[in-house]
Design a protein around this motif. Structure first.
Motif, short mmCIF file in Angstrom:
data_model
loop_
_atom_site.label_atom_id
_atom_site.label_comp_id
_atom_site.label_asym_id
_atom_site.label_seq_id
_atom_site.Cartn_x
_atom_site.Cartn_y
_atom_site.Cartn_z
N ILE A 63 -1.74 -4.81 1.15
CA ILE A 63 -2.33 -5.86 1.98
C ILE A 63 -3.38 -6.58 1.12
O ILE A 63 -4.31 -5.96 0.61
N ARG A 64 -3.18 -7.88 0.94
CA ARG A 64 -4.02 -8.64 0.03
C ARG A 64 -5.46 -8.76 0.54
O ARG A 64 -5.68 -9.04 1.71
N GLN A 65 -6.41 -8.48 -0.37
CA GLN A 65 -7.84 -8.63 -0.07
C GLN A 65 -8.49 -9.44 -1.18
O GLN A 65 -7.85 -9.73 -2.20
N SER A 66 -9.76 -9.79 -1.00
CA SER A 66 -10.45 -10.61 -2.00
C SER A 66 -10.56 -9.91 -3.34
O SER A 66 -10.58 -10.55 -4.38
N ARG A 67 -10.63 -8.57 -3.33
CA ARG A 67 -10.82 -7.83 -4.58
C ARG A 67 -9.56 -7.07 -5.01
O ARG A 67 -9.63 -6.12 -5.77
N GLY A 68 -8.41 -7.45 -4.50
CA GLY A 68 -7.20 -6.76 -4.91
C GLY A 68 -6.30 -6.47 -3.73
O GLY A 68 -6.27 -7.23 -2.75
N LEU A 69 -5.59 -5.36 -3.80
CA LEU A 69 -4.63 -5.00 -2.78
C LEU A 69 -5.03 -3.69 -2.10
O LEU A 69 -5.37 -2.72 -2.78
N LYS A 70 -5.00 -3.67 -0.79
CA LYS A 70 -5.26 -2.46 -0.02
C LYS A 70 -3.93 -1.81 0.32
O LYS A 70 -2.95 -2.48 0.64
N LEU B 113 1.42 -0.55 -9.67
CA LEU B 113 0.73 -1.27 -8.60
C LEU B 113 -0.09 -0.33 -7.72
O LEU B 113 -1.20 -0.66 -7.31
N LEU B 114 0.45 0.84 -7.44
CA LEU B 114 -0.27 1.82 -6.64
C LEU B 114 -1.55 2.27 -7.34
O LEU B 114 -2.57 2.55 -6.71
N GLN B 115 -1.52 2.32 -8.66
CA GLN B 115 -2.67 2.77 -9.43
C GLN B 115 -3.69 1.64 -9.64
O GLN B 115 -4.90 1.87 -9.55
N GLU B 116 -3.21 0.43 -9.91
CA GLU B 116 -4.11 -0.68 -10.23
C GLU B 116 -4.56 -1.48 -9.00
O GLU B 116 -5.65 -2.05 -8.99
N LYS B 117 -3.68 -1.56 -7.99
CA LYS B 117 -3.97 -2.33 -6.77
C LYS B 117 -4.33 -3.79 -7.10
O LYS B 117 -5.15 -4.42 -6.44
#
Length: 304
Positions: free
Chosen positions: A54-61, A17-21
């Motif tokens: 933190i969820r964003q429109s293009r993935g996770l921050k 998850l840290l790598q792909e976000k």
């Protein structure tokens, strides 16, 4: 956090998850479903008492805590893999994903051959090719990338090992009916013609390398530059511009469309070494000695 109570099985999911976000991409890499990854993520957040993503429109921050883990966790996994691997390394036992960064020329000319050679020895390994970028050195250090191939040497961190593995000879590539096709040009005369070139991050980002070789000040800028090869080929196919590129690239092109201009230089400045780059902690690893051997055999001549 009490580490003795931490479910260590969730750390692999956290690493991906840290790598792909992105939970969908993480699920693909982990060979599981997106809901399963989301459930594990909820458990991870509870264990670390931090939102982490933190969820964003293009993935996770990444949260600040996650940023710290993104640096430390890949190193921990890499060290553990190296320790467990010991002296019994066997490529056919490799599984999971291998991420490789290459500059734009090398991806085009040797990327497939290198991946094919790796997969021949390690058929269960999934391989990703990425363009070498200004972030690549940091990604090699934190374990996000396995190794990279670029021009040698580079001014990068001492935490990375640089190994010369080959030599590229540069020529001018032009359309087949170009007035200079099949001719020889001294390096100093190349500046009299319209030039285009590939931008290679960490190498010639701000200035076309050929301009630095002139004994006189070069005021003429290249007509066109790009970080990918195809736009440059499309450009020279319809113009009289010359594309400064490795001879090995010409060998991959349609000889009914493209020809070459030989660049002569007694100082051999039209030749550039190619290097393999990876984390220095792996320098005695059997896995990386195997990688060195593969790329050294594919990118001739052998370097010393």
């Amino acid at each position: 956090m009490d580490i003795s109570k931490l479910d260590l099985n969730i750390l692999k999911t956290l690493l991906v998850l840290l790598q792909e976000k992105n939970t969908n991409k993480a699920a693909e890499r982990l060979n599981t479903s997106q809901p399963a990854v989301s459930r594990t993520l909820a458990k991870i957040r509870e264990e670390f008492d931090d939102p982490l993503f933190i969820r964003q429109s293009r993935g996770l921050k990444l949260s600040p805590k996650a940023e710290e883990l993104a640096i430390s966790l890949p190193k921990i996994f890499s060290d553990l893999q190296h320790t467990l691997q010991g002296d019994s390394f066997s490529p056919e036992q490799l599984t999971g994903q291998m991420k490789i960064a290459m500059n734009g020329f090398i991806i085009e000319t040797h990327g497939y051959q290198i991946c094919e050679a790796i997969n021949k020895d390690a058929p269960n390994l999934n391989i990703e090719l990425h363009n070498f970028s200004p972030k690549t050195a940091a990604e090699l250090i934190n374990g996000e990338f396995d190794f990279a191939i670029n021009y040698y040497p580079l001014d990068i961190s001492k935490e990375l090992r640089q190994v010369p593995i080959g030599l590229l000879t540069f020529i001018g590539i032009c359309r087949v009916d170009h007035p200079l096709a099949h001719q020889h040009i001294p390096l100093q005369d190349i500046y009299n013609y319209d030039l285009v070139g590939l931008i290679v991050p960490e190498f010639n980002l701000h200035t076309m390398l050929a301009q630095t070789f002139s004994t006189q000040e070069v005021t003429k800028h290249p007509n066109f530059r790009s970080q990918t090869v195809n736009p440059l080929l499309n450009y020279i196919e319809h113009r009289d511009s010359i594309f400064i590129a490795p001879k090995s690239l010409l060998e991959t092109l349609n000889n009914h469309k493209f020809s070459y201009v030989t660049i002569d230089d007694e100082q051999k400045r039209n030749q550039i070494k190619v290097g393999l780059f990876y984390n220095s902690k792996h320098m005695n690893s059997a896995k990386f000695k195997w990688i060195e051997k593969i790329v050294d055999n594919i990118l001739p001549p052998k370097m010393t």
